[in-house]
Design a protein around this motif. Structure first.
Motif, short mmCIF file in Angstrom:
data_model
loop_
_atom_site.label_atom_id
_atom_site.label_comp_id
_atom_site.label_asym_id
_atom_site.label_seq_id
_atom_site.Cartn_x
_atom_site.Cartn_y
_atom_site.Cartn_z
N GLU A 5 0.82 -1.22 0.00
CA GLU A 5 0.00 0.00 0.00
C GLU A 5 0.85 1.27 0.00
OE1 GLU A 5 -3.24 0.12 -0.55
OE2 GLU A 5 -3.25 -2.05 -0.71
N ASP A 6 1.94 1.31 0.78
CA ASP A 6 2.75 2.54 0.84
C ASP A 6 3.39 2.87 -0.51
OD1 ASP A 6 2.12 2.99 3.45
OD2 ASP A 6 4.20 3.06 4.18
N THR A 7 3.93 1.85 -1.19
CA THR A 7 4.57 2.16 -2.48
C THR A 7 3.51 2.51 -3.52
OG1 THR A 7 4.64 -0.20 -3.02
CG2 THR A 7 6.65 0.76 -2.10
N LYS A 8 2.31 1.89 -3.42
CA LYS A 8 1.24 2.23 -4.36
C LYS A 8 0.81 3.69 -4.17
CE LYS A 8 -0.69 -2.42 -4.66
NZ LYS A 8 -1.83 -3.22 -4.18
N ARG A 9 0.76 4.12 -2.90
CA ARG A 9 0.38 5.52 -2.63
C ARG A 9 1.44 6.46 -3.21
NH1 ARG A 9 -3.13 2.76 -0.70
NH2 ARG A 9 -3.46 2.74 -2.92
N MET A 10 2.71 6.07 -3.09
CA MET A 10 3.78 6.93 -3.61
C MET A 10 3.68 7.00 -5.14
SD MET A 10 6.25 8.63 -2.14
CE MET A 10 7.92 9.22 -2.27
N VAL B 71 -6.62 -4.04 8.75
CA VAL B 71 -5.55 -4.75 8.07
C VAL B 71 -4.78 -3.85 7.08
CG1 VAL B 71 -5.31 -6.51 6.28
CG2 VAL B 71 -6.50 -7.05 8.38
N TYR B 72 -5.39 -2.72 6.70
CA TYR B 72 -4.71 -1.78 5.80
C TYR B 72 -3.33 -1.45 6.36
CZ TYR B 72 -3.54 2.45 3.25
OH TYR B 72 -2.89 3.38 2.48
N GLN B 73 -3.25 -1.27 7.68
CA GLN B 73 -1.98 -0.92 8.32
C GLN B 73 -0.91 -1.99 8.10
OE1 GLN B 73 -0.60 1.65 9.68
NE2 GLN B 73 -2.40 2.96 9.61
N ILE B 74 -1.33 -3.24 7.90
CA ILE B 74 -0.36 -4.32 7.67
C ILE B 74 -0.02 -4.39 6.17
CG2 ILE B 74 0.05 -6.81 7.94
CD1 ILE B 74 -2.05 -6.65 10.27
N ASP B 75 -1.06 -4.21 5.35
CA ASP B 75 -0.84 -4.21 3.89
C ASP B 75 0.05 -3.05 3.45
OD1 ASP B 75 -2.44 -6.45 3.45
OD2 ASP B 75 -4.27 -5.27 3.32
N ARG B 76 0.19 -2.04 4.29
CA ARG B 76 1.07 -0.92 3.96
C ARG B 76 2.49 -1.40 3.69
NH1 ARG B 76 1.91 2.61 8.54
NH2 ARG B 76 3.64 3.14 7.18
#
Ligand code: EPU
Length: 423
Positions: A51-56, A399-404
């Motif tokens: 999720e974090d790299t997708k947001r970037m 679970v979003y916090q883990i998928d990050r």
């Protein structure tokens, strides 16, 4: 929306087999920021689709970059040519603290950046004072408003400078290093963070025309250049994922092989695990967790690299609840990173918080399944591990916090024998 998904975990399963470590979040995010330094296309392999790299990537797309992704082959291509300005606004910026990494490269390329404040998070306040002070030293003017800041370069090119970091900061070091690459003249950075991902980023930039010396040591010297190019970048295996999987094997009293990793990057962690009784076979690019471990309480203090990584403190804290005796965990970096121990206590552990930076653990204790909420990435994965060793069913919300930070973690752990349902 993934945000509303939960994990339902049946505890007590034995694990067996091999698990591959993915590319490191905290390396991928930085190279994504660096693409703004040039107009040339970059190809990134071993890219973690989290999720974090997708947001970037979304942030880069909003700025005007063209992106091609190939999730199956873990590859992306980015053409930054159409990026036209330095406007960092919207919810995405607030959601991803790493968006601050784009400021230096955007400032170097366009002389102006408009940004809303990136969010803090539950692990601590996460201030940005060191970044803003740094940008001013490069010869730019910062104007604050309630919701954000505007930075304007006072001259055509930023000017090289000397910065002594008042605190060792990973993204701060990377941000100033990237800002210095295109500044005029020499920049000296002192009291730098020394994480391997910093050196890897510096090597990549140097291959493409930058002149950075000393990355991976406390002092860096950067000779500014007028232009850099881009090329191929392969993301290094994630040392935090590696350490987390090794601890998981120990917690589940299982024999597993953690593959595609760089054990060297866990220099401080592996000896501590061994001291705590772990039976590990360490190869050049794998770690085998063997059975027959009797865990002994072993205290730690987190420390900047090469010390014990704060990102591995939560799973290690859980590990110590299964060790014989009393251990002290001293979290020196972030003031909010031990609060998740409340949730472990609700499952049956005996952890006493002395102050926000210190807990004392008495072990071993059994854990019972519970409904829990993932507060942040590293505490979140720790709750998953807790569910895997608990008696009965554990439900983990948010679970979003883990998928990050962990790609398809449920599927990957299930392939080792875990029982995790995404619902
Ligand atoms: N700090 C300031 N002012 C600043 C910047 C930092 O006071 O302007 C302080 C922080 O409050 C903290 C200390 O400096 O007390 C160190 O924080 P640092 O800046 O090193 O953290 P970071 O760069 O924001 C990176 C990782 C974190 C990891 C830390 C420590 C990335 C994107 N994030 O954060 O990773 O925990 O270094 O190693 O690289 C994670 O992956 O879960 C994660 C939080």
């Amino acid at each position: 929306m993934k945000k509303e998904q939960k994990f339902e975990i049946q505890g007590g399963r034995e694990l067996r087999g091999e698990i591959k470590v993915n590319g490191a979040k905290n390396s991928a995010l930085k190279v994504l920021a660096s693409v703004v330094l040039t107009e040339e296309e970059i190809e990134i392999t071993n890219f973690p689709f989290i999720e974090d790299t997708k947001r970037m990537l979304e942030l880069l797309e909003n700025l005007g970059a063209e992106i091609e992704t190939d999730e199956k082959n873990k590859t992306i291509k980015i053409k930054p040519k159409e990026i036209k300005d330095g406007n960092l606004r919207g919810e995405l910026v607030k959601k991803l603290r790493a968006s601050i990494l784009l400021v230096g490269p955007l400032l170097a390329r366009f002389g102006k950046v408009n940004m809303i404040y990136p969010g803090g998070c539950v692990i601590g306040k996460r201030p940005i004072d060191i970044f803003l002070d740094g940008f001013q030293k490069f010869g730019s003017k910062v104007e604050w408003s309630d919701e954000g800041f505007k930075i304007t370069s006072r001259q055509k090119r930023l000017i090289g400078t000397t910065i002594f970091f008042p605190k060792i900061t990973v993204t701060g070091t990377e941000a100033m290093m990237m800002t210095a690459v295109l500044a005029e003249g020499k920049t000296v950075l002192k009291n730098c963070a020394m994480e391997p991902e910093i050196k890897i980023l510096a090597n990549y930039l140097n291959e493409n025309g930058a002149k950075i010396q000393g990355a991976g040591t406390p002092t860096m010297i950067i000779e500014g250049v007028e232009k850099i190019s881009a090329g191929n970048f392969s993301v290094v295996p994630d040392r935090i994922e590696t350490g987390t999987f090794v601890i998981m094997g120990l917690l589940c009293k299982s024999e597993i092989i953690v593959k595609n990793c760089v054990p060297d990057h866990l220099g401080a962690v592996l000896p501590i695990l061994k001291k705590a009784g772990a039976n590990l076979e360490i190869g050049e690019d794998y770690i085998k967790v063997k059975k027959g471990t009797a865990l002994k309480a072993t205290s730690i203090s987190t420390h900047e690299y090469p010390g014990f990584a704060t990102d591995l403190q939560p799973p290690y804290t859980l590990l110590m609840t299964q060790a014989e005796g009393m251990s002290l965990i001293h979290e020196t970096i972030f003031e909010g990173r031990l609060f998740f121990t409340d949730q472990l206590n609700s499952m049956g552990t005996a952890i006493v918080m002395c102050d926000p930076h210190r807990v004392v653990i008495s072990g071993p204790t059994g854990l019972y399944g519970k409904t829990l909420t993932s507060p942040d990435l590293r505490a979140g994965i720790t709750l998953v591990l807790a569910g895997m060793i608990a008696f009965g069913k554990t439900t983990i919300e948010n679970v979003y916090q883990i998928d990050r930070g962990y790609e398809n973690i449920d599927e990957r752990l299930n392939s080792l024998g875990a029982d995790i349902k995404r619902v």
